[in-house]
Scaffold this motif. Structure first.
Motif, mmCIF file in Angstrom:
data_model
loop_
_atom_site.group_PDB
_atom_site.id
_atom_site.type_symbol
_atom_site.label_atom_id
_atom_site.label_comp_id
_atom_site.label_asym_id
_atom_site.label_seq_id
_atom_site.Cartn_x
_atom_site.Cartn_y
_atom_site.Cartn_z
ATOM 1 N N PHE A 1 0.823 -1.219 0.000
ATOM 2 C CA PHE A 1 0.000 0.000 0.000
ATOM 3 C C PHE A 1 0.850 1.260 0.000
ATOM 4 C CE2 PHE A 1 -3.589 -2.383 2.424
ATOM 5 C CZ PHE A 1 -4.024 -2.963 1.232
ATOM 6 N N SER A 2 2.066 1.167 0.576
ATOM 7 C CA SER A 2 2.929 2.348 0.667
ATOM 8 C C SER A 2 3.307 2.882 -0.705
ATOM 9 C CB SER A 2 4.207 2.018 1.449
ATOM 10 O OG SER A 2 3.905 1.674 2.787
ATOM 11 N N VAL A 3 3.359 2.007 -1.689
ATOM 12 C CA VAL A 3 3.762 2.414 -3.038
ATOM 13 C C VAL A 3 2.738 3.371 -3.642
ATOM 14 C CG1 VAL A 3 4.314 1.605 -5.366
ATOM 15 C CG2 VAL A 3 5.039 0.261 -3.366
ATOM 16 N N PRO B 1 -6.176 7.623 6.853
ATOM 17 C CA PRO B 1 -5.562 6.332 7.202
ATOM 18 C C PRO B 1 -6.361 5.524 8.220
ATOM 19 C CG PRO B 1 -3.918 8.066 7.148
ATOM 20 C CD PRO B 1 -5.251 8.750 7.033
ATOM 21 N N ALA B 2 -6.970 6.196 9.200
ATOM 22 C CA ALA B 2 -7.748 5.477 10.214
ATOM 23 C C ALA B 2 -8.973 4.827 9.585
ATOM 24 C CB ALA B 2 -8.161 6.422 11.341
ATOM 25 N N GLY B 3 -9.691 5.599 8.773
ATOM 26 C CA GLY B 3 -10.871 5.057 8.113
ATOM 27 C C GLY B 3 -10.528 3.931 7.167
ATOM 28 N N ILE C 1 -1.929 3.554 11.453
ATOM 29 C CA ILE C 1 -2.690 4.798 11.307
ATOM 30 C C ILE C 1 -1.750 6.006 11.308
ATOM 31 C CG2 ILE C 1 -4.437 6.288 12.360
ATOM 32 C CD1 ILE C 1 -5.814 3.753 13.406
ATOM 33 N N ALA C 2 -0.914 6.130 12.350
ATOM 34 C CA ALA C 2 -0.025 7.285 12.426
ATOM 35 C C ALA C 2 1.048 7.250 11.341
ATOM 36 C CB ALA C 2 0.619 7.353 13.807
ATOM 37 N N PHE C 3 1.680 6.092 11.141
ATOM 38 C CA PHE C 3 2.772 6.041 10.167
ATOM 39 C C PHE C 3 2.314 6.274 8.730
ATOM 40 C CE2 PHE C 3 6.893 5.405 11.971
ATOM 41 C CZ PHE C 3 7.740 5.499 10.871
ATOM 42 N N PRO C 4 1.163 5.740 8.312
ATOM 43 C CA PRO C 4 0.684 6.100 6.972
ATOM 44 C C PRO C 4 0.485 7.605 6.794
ATOM 45 C CG PRO C 4 -0.419 4.122 7.697
ATOM 46 C CD PRO C 4 0.388 4.613 8.863
ATOM 47 N N PHE D 1 -7.858 1.853 7.380
ATOM 48 C CA PHE D 1 -7.409 0.673 8.118
ATOM 49 C C PHE D 1 -8.593 -0.084 8.726
ATOM 50 C CE2 PHE D 1 -5.843 -1.139 12.239
ATOM 51 C CZ PHE D 1 -5.082 -2.165 11.692
ATOM 52 N N LEU D 2 -9.455 0.637 9.425
ATOM 53 C CA LEU D 2 -10.566 -0.018 10.121
ATOM 54 C C LEU D 2 -11.734 -0.343 9.183
ATOM 55 C CD1 LEU D 2 -10.595 2.210 13.331
ATOM 56 C CD2 LEU D 2 -9.633 -0.085 13.089
ATOM 57 N N GLY D 3 -11.872 0.456 8.139
ATOM 58 C CA GLY D 3 -13.013 0.275 7.246
ATOM 59 C C GLY D 3 -12.691 -0.547 6.023
ATOM 60 N N GLU D 4 -12.057 0.086 5.047
ATOM 61 C CA GLU D 4 -11.830 -0.584 3.769
ATOM 62 C C GLU D 4 -10.916 -1.796 3.883
ATOM 63 O OE1 GLU D 4 -10.087 0.546 -0.671
ATOM 64 O OE2 GLU D 4 -10.747 2.135 0.699
ATOM 65 N N PHE D 5 -9.859 -1.704 4.710
ATOM 66 C CA PHE D 5 -8.899 -2.812 4.792
ATOM 67 C C PHE D 5 -9.409 -3.941 5.682
ATOM 68 C CE2 PHE D 5 -4.837 -4.550 6.693
ATOM 69 C CZ PHE D 5 -4.546 -5.366 5.607
ATOM 70 N N LEU D 6 -9.652 -3.661 6.975
ATOM 71 C CA LEU D 6 -10.080 -4.713 7.903
ATOM 72 C C LEU D 6 -11.595 -4.924 7.919
ATOM 73 C CD1 LEU D 6 -7.797 -4.195 11.052
ATOM 74 C CD2 LEU D 6 -7.462 -5.698 9.082
#
Length: 525
Positions: free
Chosen positions: A127-129, A137-139, A316-319, A141-146
């Motif tokens: 994803f970093s690419v 990022p929070a939305g 969340i923070a690092f993205p 991670f918790l929403g679309e990804f997980l």
């Protein structure tokens, strides 16, 4: 030592037992086990929240007076009694076998959920690419990804983006373990650990050149000397050391059992311990340099954007930092790649504890034991954690297995070996036979007095807090089943496993070692 000394002929745990090719390979494997996800995302925030630069004092005290002494204890048990955790403790004394199975049960639980975090990190490296998380990022991670469910329960709605990399993680880990101690675990650590170090050094260098990096480092290392008067700060330091050194997991007992007879145990232990701590400090520099950049970009104090360590920092923070930083894609690949390699070396060691125990107990060959352990582990991991309800289960399980599993078994182990079986003189003498730095009476005091007091204090405080406050506002039934219930089940399972008869190939009752142990007990009296 002749094979006639053993019932049923030469056991797998002596002449035929696998060994590390060199002491250096063992050291790399032990460092690989100790350096895990917690070094990268837990230590920096524990230090920041507990006195900053002043935290280094209780941290070093904890390392020297508890962490390293307990590491030597694990080395002594594994190296002298030449077996997995349950077999080694049984050879020490039949009543101690349950300690080994308790540690095996803890490793089983950790392995089940630890693998999914590695799978997340692998996906985030990709994803970093493209900075797939966009502006939220929070939305993401918790929403679309997980795709986290609003209900706190257990469900089986699988998330393909997590399921597929998790299967690949387990395939890689089991291939390494099936290859054996030297050809699999040893070679993997010889490759993965240098890669991890190079990637993280590049990450730190890049982070140090970000605008605001100095502010982040100042926030981390500025000493708050008043914090040294707070017993909670000292407890946090000891807790961090216990978790990060892999003591009381059965890992170092198992790894030490693969060492050749004439090995410098204390010299190896100091290299492992200080390498682990050095990596933690390096992680603190890299993480807080990046957090300082985040604060600089937001025009806010570091304390406002620092948040807390753990999953929130990584995903969340690092993205957020990656999206704003120059060469952010490179920063992301290095950070999440480091998480993948650190996680893999630790997961390999955790699963090896279980495989070695089953192999010894049932007299199985390496490949058979790997499949017998690895396939059910992978199946359970894949069934529970790449789902829309997996995150809450992971959160509760991780908190309770660490605080009421590892801490509890460490406390019981040092008390039983010190006061119940009086094994410290025997174990200390064994370490001194081949080690460059000798263990004196001070080692027994640190293991038998300092460690139980600190472990008991931390455990009681955590017990009171969890009873009074619950856990993260989660339903009582959920915490009761997967928190308290799981912690209690570890002890029950350990007791049941200790009742299963040993294979004759394991030579669980070792006449020569039993005689040595009895002599040690007499000397202790």
């Amino acid at each position: 030592m002749s094979s006639s000394a053993y019932p049923g002929g030469t056991p797998q745990t002596t002449q035929n037992r696998e060994t590390w090719s060199t002491r250096k390979v063992f050291i790399l494997a032990a460092i690989g086990s100790a350096v895990g996800l917690g070094n990268i995302w837990r230590f920096p925030y524990v230090a920041y929240e507990n006195g900053g630069g002043a935290f280094i004092i209780p941290y070093l005290v904890a390392l020297l007076f508890a962490g390293i002494p307990l590491l030597f204890l694990d080395y002594a048990v594994g190296h002298k009694f030449r077996g997995s955790a349950p077999l080694a403790y049984r050879r020490l004394h039949p009543r101690a076998e349950g300690l080994g199975w308790w540690q095996v049960a803890i490793c089983f639980v950790i392995a089940v959920y630890y693998a999914v975090i590695i799978a997340w990190a692998a996906m985030y490296m990709i994803f970093s690419v493209t900075e797939a998380w966009g502006d939220d990022p929070a939305g993401f991670f918790l929403g679309e990804f997980l795709q986290v469910s609003e209900n706190v329960n257990i469900g089986f709605d699988f998330v393909p983006g997590v399921l597929i990399p998790l299967v690949l993680v387990w395939a890689m880990v089991l291939l390494v373990l099936a290859a054996g101690v030297q050809k699999g675990i040893g070679r993997a650590n010889v490759i993965f650990l240098p890669l991890l170090l190079v990637m993280f050094l590049l990450l730190v260098v890049q982070a140090l050149f970000l605008p605001g990096a100095g502010e982040g480092l100042d926030a981390l290392f500025r000493p708050d000397w008043a914090a040294l008067a707070d017993t909670g700060v000292w407890a946090a330091a000891f807790g961090q050391i216990f978790f990060s050194l892999s003591v009381a997991f059965g890992i170092m007992v198992t790894y030490a059992s693969y060492l050749k007879r004439k090995t410098d145990l204390t010299g190896s232990g100091y290299v492992v311990a200080f390498s682990n701590s050095g990596f933690e400090i390096l992680a603190g520099i890299g993480v807080f340099a990046a957090v300082g950049f985040m604060a600089h970009s937001a025009g806010a104090p570091v304390g406002e954007v620092a948040g807390s360590g753990g999953i929130g920092l990584a995903f969340i923070a690092f993205p957020t930092i990656i999206s704003e930083a120059p060469l952010g894609t490179l920063l992301g690949v290095l950070f999440f790649g480091s998480l993948v390699f650190a996680g893999l070396t630790s997961l390999i060691s955790i699963v090896e504890v279980i495989i070695a125990a089953v192999q010894d107990k049932l007299g199985l060959r390496r490949l058979t034991a790997t499949l017998a352990v690895g396939l059910p582990l992978a199946a359970l991991s894949i069934l529970l954690f790449p789902t829309t309800t997996g995150l809450n289960l992971l959160d509760v399980t991780d908190a309770f297995v660490n605080n009421f599993g590892i801490m509890a078994v460490a406390l019981v182990t040092v008390v039983l070996l010190t006061y119940g079986l009086r094994s410290l003189p025997l174990l200390g003498s064994h370490v001194n036979e081949t080690s460059s730095i000798k263990l004196a009476r001070g080692w027994r005091i640190m293991v038998g007095v300092v460690a139980p007091v600190v472990l008991g204090y931390i455990l009681v405080n955590e017990l009171i807090a969890r009873i009074q406050e619950g856990y993260n506002d989660m339903p009582a039934w959920f915490v009761g089943v997967f928190g308290w219930g799981m912690a209690g089940a570890l002890v029950v399972v350990a007791f049941i496993l200790s009742l299963i008869p040993w294979s004759s190939r394991s030579a669980a009752n070792h006449p020569v070692l039993d005689a040595e142990a009895n002599a040690g007990k007499e000397a202790a009296r």
